[in-house]
Scaffold this motif. Structure first.
Motif, PDB file in Angstrom:
ATOM      1  N   MET A 361      42.504 103.646  19.072  1.00  0.00           N
ATOM      2  CA  MET A 361      42.797 102.468  19.875  1.00  0.00           C
ATOM      3  C   MET A 361      43.890 101.599  19.262  1.00  0.00           C
ATOM      4  SD  MET A 361      41.545 102.205  22.838  1.00  0.00           S
ATOM      5  CE  MET A 361      42.122 100.520  23.030  1.00  0.00           C
ATOM      6  N   GLY A 362      44.127 101.720  17.960  1.00  0.00           N
ATOM      7  CA  GLY A 362      45.234 100.983  17.359  1.00  0.00           C
ATOM      8  C   GLY A 362      46.569 101.346  17.987  1.00  0.00           C
ATOM      9  N   TYR A 363      46.712 102.606  18.352  1.00  0.00           N
ATOM     10  CA  TYR A 363      47.925 103.115  19.016  1.00  0.00           C
ATOM     11  C   TYR A 363      48.086 102.470  20.389  1.00  0.00           C
ATOM     12  CZ  TYR A 363      51.051 107.008  20.542  1.00  0.00           C
ATOM     13  OH  TYR A 363      52.083 107.793  20.983  1.00  0.00           O
ATOM     14  N   LEU A 364      47.024 102.508  21.177  1.00  0.00           N
ATOM     15  CA  LEU A 364      47.097 101.994  22.540  1.00  0.00           C
ATOM     16  C   LEU A 364      47.158 100.477  22.558  1.00  0.00           C
ATOM     17  CD1 LEU A 364      44.579 104.435  24.250  1.00  0.00           C
ATOM     18  CD2 LEU A 364      47.037 104.691  23.898  1.00  0.00           C
ATOM     19  N   ASP A 365      46.502  99.823  21.612  1.00  0.00           N
ATOM     20  CA  ASP A 365      46.611  98.368  21.516  1.00  0.00           C
ATOM     21  C   ASP A 365      48.061  97.951  21.272  1.00  0.00           C
ATOM     22  OD1 ASP A 365      43.907  98.077  21.911  1.00  0.00           O
ATOM     23  OD2 ASP A 365      43.429  97.734  19.797  1.00  0.00           O
ATOM     24  N   HIS A 366      48.759  98.705  20.447  1.00  0.00           N
ATOM     25  CA  HIS A 366      50.177  98.443  20.176  1.00  0.00           C
ATOM     26  C   HIS A 366      50.994  98.533  21.460  1.00  0.00           C
ATOM     27  CE1 HIS A 366      54.096  98.844  18.090  1.00  0.00           C
ATOM     28  NE2 HIS A 366      54.319  99.861  18.898  1.00  0.00           N
ATOM     29  N   LEU A 367      50.746  99.557  22.252  1.00  0.00           N
ATOM     30  CA  LEU A 367      51.470  99.707  23.508  1.00  0.00           C
ATOM     31  C   LEU A 367      51.143  98.560  24.459  1.00  0.00           C
ATOM     32  CD1 LEU A 367      51.055 103.561  24.071  1.00  0.00           C
ATOM     33  CD2 LEU A 367      53.001 102.359  23.062  1.00  0.00           C
ATOM     34  N   GLU A 368      49.882  98.152  24.483  1.00  0.00           N
ATOM     35  CA  GLU A 368      49.492  97.039  25.345  1.00  0.00           C
ATOM     36  C   GLU A 368      50.167  95.739  24.909  1.00  0.00           C
ATOM     37  OE1 GLU A 368      47.080  96.956  28.133  1.00  0.00           O
ATOM     38  OE2 GLU A 368      47.845  98.998  28.039  1.00  0.00           O
ATOM     39  N   GLU A 369      50.191  95.492  23.607  1.00  0.00           N
ATOM     40  CA  GLU A 369      50.800  94.269  23.085  1.00  0.00           C
ATOM     41  C   GLU A 369      52.284  94.186  23.401  1.00  0.00           C
ATOM     42  OE1 GLU A 369      49.925  94.450  18.969  1.00  0.00           O
ATOM     43  OE2 GLU A 369      47.764  94.142  19.234  1.00  0.00           O
ATOM     44  N   ASN A 370      52.936  95.329  23.465  1.00  0.00           N
ATOM     45  CA  ASN A 370      54.377  95.360  23.698  1.00  0.00           C
ATOM     46  C   ASN A 370      54.747  95.605  25.154  1.00  0.00           C
ATOM     47  OD1 ASN A 370      54.872  94.965  20.964  1.00  0.00           O
ATOM     48  ND2 ASN A 370      54.960  97.150  20.518  1.00  0.00           N
ATOM     49  N   LYS A 371      53.768  95.586  26.044  1.00  0.00           N
ATOM     50  CA  LYS A 371      54.023  95.953  27.442  1.00  0.00           C
ATOM     51  C   LYS A 371      55.079  95.057  28.090  1.00  0.00           C
ATOM     52  CE  LYS A 371      50.532  97.359  29.968  1.00  0.00           C
ATOM     53  NZ  LYS A 371      49.336  97.374  30.863  1.00  0.00           N
ATOM     54  N   ALA A 372      55.046  93.766  27.810  1.00  0.00           N
ATOM     55  CA  ALA A 372      56.038  92.862  28.398  1.00  0.00           C
ATOM     56  C   ALA A 372      57.444  93.240  27.949  1.00  0.00           C
ATOM     57  CB  ALA A 372      55.720  91.417  28.031  1.00  0.00           C
ATOM     58  N   ASN A 373      57.578  93.632  26.683  1.00  0.00           N
ATOM     59  CA  ASN A 373      58.890  94.045  26.182  1.00  0.00           C
ATOM     60  C   ASN A 373      59.342  95.349  26.830  1.00  0.00           C
ATOM     61  OD1 ASN A 373      61.220  93.784  24.630  1.00  0.00           O
ATOM     62  ND2 ASN A 373      60.299  94.668  22.798  1.00  0.00           N
ATOM     63  N   TYR A 374      58.400  96.272  27.054  1.00  0.00           N
ATOM     64  CA  TYR A 374      58.755  97.519  27.731  1.00  0.00           C
ATOM     65  C   TYR A 374      59.216  97.240  29.161  1.00  0.00           C
ATOM     66  CZ  TYR A 374      56.013  99.608  23.904  1.00  0.00           C
ATOM     67  OH  TYR A 374      55.519  99.964  22.677  1.00  0.00           O
ATOM     68  N   LYS A 375      58.558  96.303  29.827  1.00  0.00           N
ATOM     69  CA  LYS A 375      58.972  95.979  31.197  1.00  0.00           C
ATOM     70  C   LYS A 375      60.344  95.317  31.214  1.00  0.00           C
ATOM     71  CE  LYS A 375      54.378  95.704  33.271  1.00  0.00           C
ATOM     72  NZ  LYS A 375      53.384  94.865  34.006  1.00  0.00           N
ATOM     73  N   ARG A 376      60.636  94.514  30.179  1.00  0.00           N
ATOM     74  CA  ARG A 376      61.994  93.953  30.043  1.00  0.00           C
ATOM     75  C   ARG A 376      63.023  95.076  29.919  1.00  0.00           C
ATOM     76  NH1 ARG A 376      65.422  95.226  26.304  1.00  0.00           N
ATOM     77  NH2 ARG A 376      63.649  95.232  24.867  1.00  0.00           N
ATOM     78  N   TYR A 377      62.730  96.047  29.057  1.00  0.00           N
ATOM     79  CA  TYR A 377      63.622  97.201  28.879  1.00  0.00           C
ATOM     80  C   TYR A 377      63.746  98.002  30.172  1.00  0.00           C
ATOM     81  CZ  TYR A 377      64.288 102.195  27.692  1.00  0.00           C
ATOM     82  OH  TYR A 377      64.675 103.510  27.679  1.00  0.00           O
ATOM     83  N   THR A 378      62.645  98.213  30.868  1.00  0.00           N
ATOM     84  CA  THR A 378      62.650  98.968  32.124  1.00  0.00           C
ATOM     85  C   THR A 378      63.592  98.329  33.129  1.00  0.00           C
ATOM     86  OG1 THR A 378      60.336  99.554  31.726  1.00  0.00           O
ATOM     87  CG2 THR A 378      61.182  99.917  33.950  1.00  0.00           C
ATOM     88  N   LYS A 379      63.526  97.016  33.228  1.00  0.00           N
ATOM     89  CA  LYS A 379      64.389  96.299  34.169  1.00  0.00           C
ATOM     90  C   LYS A 379      65.830  96.281  33.695  1.00  0.00           C
ATOM     91  CE  LYS A 379      64.754  93.828  37.947  1.00  0.00           C
ATOM     92  NZ  LYS A 379      64.459  94.415  39.281  1.00  0.00           N
ATOM     93  N   GLN A 380      66.014  96.055  32.393  1.00  0.00           N
ATOM     94  CA  GLN A 380      67.374  95.919  31.854  1.00  0.00           C
ATOM     95  C   GLN A 380      68.136  97.232  31.893  1.00  0.00           C
ATOM     96  OE1 GLN A 380      67.482  94.352  27.872  1.00  0.00           O
ATOM     97  NE2 GLN A 380      69.714  94.363  27.746  1.00  0.00           N
ATOM     98  N   PHE A 381      67.521  98.321  31.458  1.00  0.00           N
ATOM     99  CA  PHE A 381      68.245  99.590  31.355  1.00  0.00           C
ATOM    100  C   PHE A 381      68.183 100.396  32.646  1.00  0.00           C
ATOM    101  CE2 PHE A 381      68.545 104.122  29.994  1.00  0.00           C
ATOM    102  CZ  PHE A 381      69.861 104.093  29.543  1.00  0.00           C
ATOM    103  N   PHE A 382      67.018 100.462  33.268  1.00  0.00           N
ATOM    104  CA  PHE A 382      66.852 101.311  34.452  1.00  0.00           C
ATOM    105  C   PHE A 382      66.962 100.534  35.762  1.00  0.00           C
ATOM    106  CE2 PHE A 382      64.542 103.699  31.151  1.00  0.00           C
ATOM    107  CZ  PHE A 382      65.106 104.961  31.308  1.00  0.00           C
ATOM    108  N   ASN A 383      66.963  99.197  35.667  1.00  0.00           N
ATOM    109  CA  ASN A 383      66.953  98.358  36.871  1.00  0.00           C
ATOM    110  C   ASN A 383      65.805  98.767  37.788  1.00  0.00           C
ATOM    111  OD1 ASN A 383      67.844  96.292  38.575  1.00  0.00           O
ATOM    112  ND2 ASN A 383      69.128  97.690  39.766  1.00  0.00           N
ATOM    113  N   ALA A 384      64.636  98.884  37.204  1.00  0.00           N
ATOM    114  CA  ALA A 384      63.473  99.372  37.943  1.00  0.00           C
ATOM    115  C   ALA A 384      62.237  98.578  37.548  1.00  0.00           C
ATOM    116  CB  ALA A 384      63.252 100.858  37.671  1.00  0.00           C
TER     117      ALA A 384
END
Length: 758
Positions: A361-384
């Motif tokens: 769960m340490g792995y998945l907690d990390h992904l959850e904590e960074n989800k907002a940053n991933y969505k920023r990247y998704t919008k910035q790079f993929f415009n999606a």
């Protein structure tokens, strides 16, 4: 088949008294001298803090590390106006690819950061202690002991519960004093632009940290980039017995542990050692194996030990080197970052059937904590919309660039989605399913649906596709049709999304995801049924990354259990892999191939690949060094950059030989060598949250125990012709004519089956 009720007292007395105590002193590390290289040192860790115990000249050295010590400066030149997936697509279509390489690939090699950084070191002068006569790492207690010929003895551990490392020296003189060694952040730059060997730390441009000594206390404060800082504190005292006891700790402004965990260290060596031992006792109670191959059994326990030392809830997930950053004056190999194009995924493979879901769960907690940053990247790079994850990231999930076919691949979040799926399937935690697993997988599905297009035949595809790390970072590394790698991940994601939506009662969403899934073509194969990289590229030269075989393992879309057609694809794909040879394999190639061969029910070949890994690709302390250290023809790579994914894929491969449940039923010992007559394991976990303990004697399964943690239904492929239930508590059995047994279980239900030998 024989069902017997009304058991005799004798049967109850002899019923499956399996004790989870497989770890023993024979699995420990024993040496008659300390290592003289950091990557051969004794490793200690608790997920957040780590130490390496070795000899540096005449000094005993503790290399000290903390998982969140990171230089987080943005990758210079990466976030420019051209930072766009569509711009890359246009450059590929124009065949004008050099600007892409210059803008997005080159900075990773050229710039020293962002990067993981080391903490520092403790050294103890041992010149008057005589020679080392014994070094021992006890896996049971995660304790390192060293003895010298003049009677000096050391015991040291990294506290499994609190953020501190402890040491105790016996028979030392009154002038005992440790020395705190700071990393070389100042000085001449001799190595630059070398992501594998590592740039000199002085390239980071930090002011040299300050070391302050006050009696029996030393502190070291280091300023980093952008206001980041960390501090090492060392305390020690002379005991009435004459021994010297002390501790060290590292605090960081990027701490991921709770505030309470970073409060001043309290307690003493004995008190903390008792709590530490108790944590490891619980850890080792989760699972055990017993096999007749001493090399493989010992390596498995060493991998479990490293996993317990590197994986924790509340700490960052396992990066390339986890809490054992290189101690050689350089930035660690590949910047010690989070590689999500293979490395982090493989590192958590053994958690599921190995029954270490909490650590996973340490792995998945990390992904959850960074989800907002991933969505920023998704919008910035993929415009999606939705969720995309960079293939190479910093501590907070920010992209770092590098070969962008992989570091900015659109399917990374889909491979990560499998770990959400596995955590659900092995735990059956509905709260996790509802709040984390399905939202992540749905987010990835939304993203993949939005960036894929349909070709002239109505088949869904990416605009451009790649397969790690085929054709390196050249223009030819992009393909106009889906590679089998991207295709497998996308098919898995939509399949999982439909399954989980249906499980939650979202029938319309399930219907939609199934419709999207059906719009993808089948996998590309040769006339012989061998899986290809892409429709126009077969596997024809040795490569370390088996990206074209993802559909077999780990994703399980092509199953041996599906019959002759699937078996032909699996067998011929592996045969081709073997025939091309291992020239450009690394250690994890062998452990991944062992997993593939276990899925093909080939125990002899799987075991041999694991043996090669353990003999040729590991340091004396069991660290995976990537290259063939024996130079025995197992690879043309003879270098030694340390990374952990190969180690943990080894553990997963051995577990895959002992138990499989991915195909909709539980199969016991599906891929063990014929010569393994006596084999047993305790508490390996199957999908559906079932715990299995099995004993095989004289080539036949003698007995097995199933515990239904959450209840529910499962199917067991019977490992014997006739059987009887020696114990049954809350399990309804239904025998079928095809060699399977159906079980319907109450939560906590338990059953023991024994061989009827008829």
């Amino acid at each position: 088949m024989n069902l017997k009720n009304g058991l005799t007292a004798f049967l109850l007395a002899t019923c499956m008294a399996m004790n989870v105590s497989g770890q023993s002193v024979k699995h420990d590390l024993h040496f008659d001298q300390l290592a003289n290289k950091w990557d051969e040192a004794i490793p200690l860790g608790n997920g957040m803090l780590g130490a390496l115990i070795w000899q540096n000249g005449t000094r005993l050295r503790f290399s000290l590390d903390r998982a969140d010590l990171w230089d987080m400066r943005p990758m210079k030149g990466l976030h420019r106006k051209e930072f766009s997936y569509q711009w890359v697509v246009d450059q590929v279509n124009k065949k004008d690819y050099k600007p892409v390489q210059e803008y997005f690939d080159a900075p990773y090699d050229r710039e020293p950061a962002p990067s993981k950084i080391p903490g520092g070191a403790l050294e103890f002068e041992t010149g008057n202690w005589g020679k080392v006569k014994a070094v021992h790492l006890s896996l049971k207690d995660a304790l390192c002991e060293v003895a010298w010929t003049n009677g000096v003895k050391l015991k040291t551990f990294v506290d499994a519960v609190k953020p501190a490392g402890w040491f105790r020296f016996e028979n030392v003189k009154d002038n005992f004093k440790p020395q705190l060694i700071a990393p070389r952040y100042q000085g001449a730059v001799r190595s630059s632009g070398d992501p594998v060997g590592g740039d000199d730390l002085s390239r980071l441009g930090y002011p040299q940290g300050k070391i302050k000594e006050e009696g029996n206390r030393i502190t070291y404060l280091q300023q980093g980039w952008g206001g980041f800082s960390y501090q090492i504190v060392v305390n020690w005292k002379k005991m009435k017995s004459g021994a010297v006891e002390g501790y060290w700790t590292i605090t960081s402004r990027q701490a991921k542990l709770s505030k309470a965990a970073d409060k001043p260290v309290t307690g003493d060596f004995s008190l903390r050692y008792a709590a530490h031992k108790n944590w490891w006792k619980t850890f080792w109670s989760k699972s055990a194996i017993h096999i007749p191959d001493a090399l493989l059994e010992k390596q498995w326990y060493l991998e479990q030990y490293k996993f317990g030392s590197a994986a924790r809830v509340g700490a960052p997930p396992i990066s390339l080197q986890a809490v054992w950053t290189a101690d050689n004056g350089r930035i660690p190999p590949w910047k010690g970052d989070f590689h999500h194009d293979l490395n982090t995924q493989l590192s958590y493979w053994p958690a599921y059937s190995g029954n270490h879901l909490k650590e996973a769960m340490g792995y998945l907690d990390h992904l959850e904590e960074n989800k907002a940053n991933y969505k920023r990247y998704t919008k910035q790079f993929f415009n999606a919309e939705g969720i995309a994850v960079p293939g190479v990231t910093t501590l907070d999930g920010t992209e770092m660039g590098g070969w962008i076919q992989y570091s900015l691949s659109p399917t990374v979040s889909g491979w990560l989605a499998q770990h959400y799926y596995l955590q659900w399937r092995y735990s059956m935690d509905r709260d996790f399913l509802k709040k984390k697993a399905y939202p992540w997988i749905k987010g990835v599905s939304v993203f993949l649906e939005s960036i894929t297009v349909k070709d002239g035949n109505g088949n869904r595809k990416l605009k451009i596709s790649s397969s790690p790390e085929i054709n390196d970072n050249s223009l030819n590394a992009w393909f106009s049709d889906n590679t089998n790698y991207d295709l497998a991940i996308m098919k898995f994601t939509f399949k999982a999304a439909a399954e989980l939506a249906q499980e939650l009662g979202f029938s319309q969403e399930a219907k939609h995801w199934t419709q999207i899934l059906e719009e993808f073509k089948d996998f590309s194969t040769t006339e012989k049924g061998e899986l290809m990289f892409a429709p126009d590229l077969a596997y024809k030269e040795s490569h370390r990354h088996f990206s074209h075989l993802m559909a077999i393992h780990p994703l399980g879309l092509i199953k041996w259990e599906d019959g002759e057609k699937a078996q032909r694809v699996i067998a011929n794909s592996i045969k081709l892999l073997d025939s091309i040879g291992p020239d450009y394999f690394v250690g994890y190639s062998y452990t991944w191939r062992a997993n593939l061969k276990a899925r093909a029910k080939n125990g002899e070949a799987a075991a041999e690949d694991l043996r090669i890994f353990a003999k040729a690709f590991c340091s004396a302390n069991s660290f995976h060094l990537n290259g063939d250290q024996l130079k025995a023809g197992y690879s043309k790579f003879h270098y030694r950059p340390f990374t952990l994914e190969g180690n943990f894929a080894f553990a997963a491969g051995l577990q895959e030989m002992l138990i499989q449940s991915y195909a909709g039923f539980i199969e016991l010992m599906p891929a063990i060598p014929q010569g393994w007559s006596d084999v047993s394991f305790e508490n390996l976990r199957a999908e559906g949250a079932f715990l299995l303990s099995v004993k095989r004697t004289g080539g036949q399964v003698e007995e097995l125990k199933i515990v239904a943690e959450k209840g529910g239904q499962t199917k067991l492929k019977l490992p014997f012709k006739t059987w009887y239930a020696a114990k049954n508590n809350g399990v309804v059995l239904k025998n079928t004519e095809d060699g399977f047994l159906s079980l319907t279980c109450k939560p906590g239900g338990e059953i023991v089956l024994k061989n009827g030998y008829e």
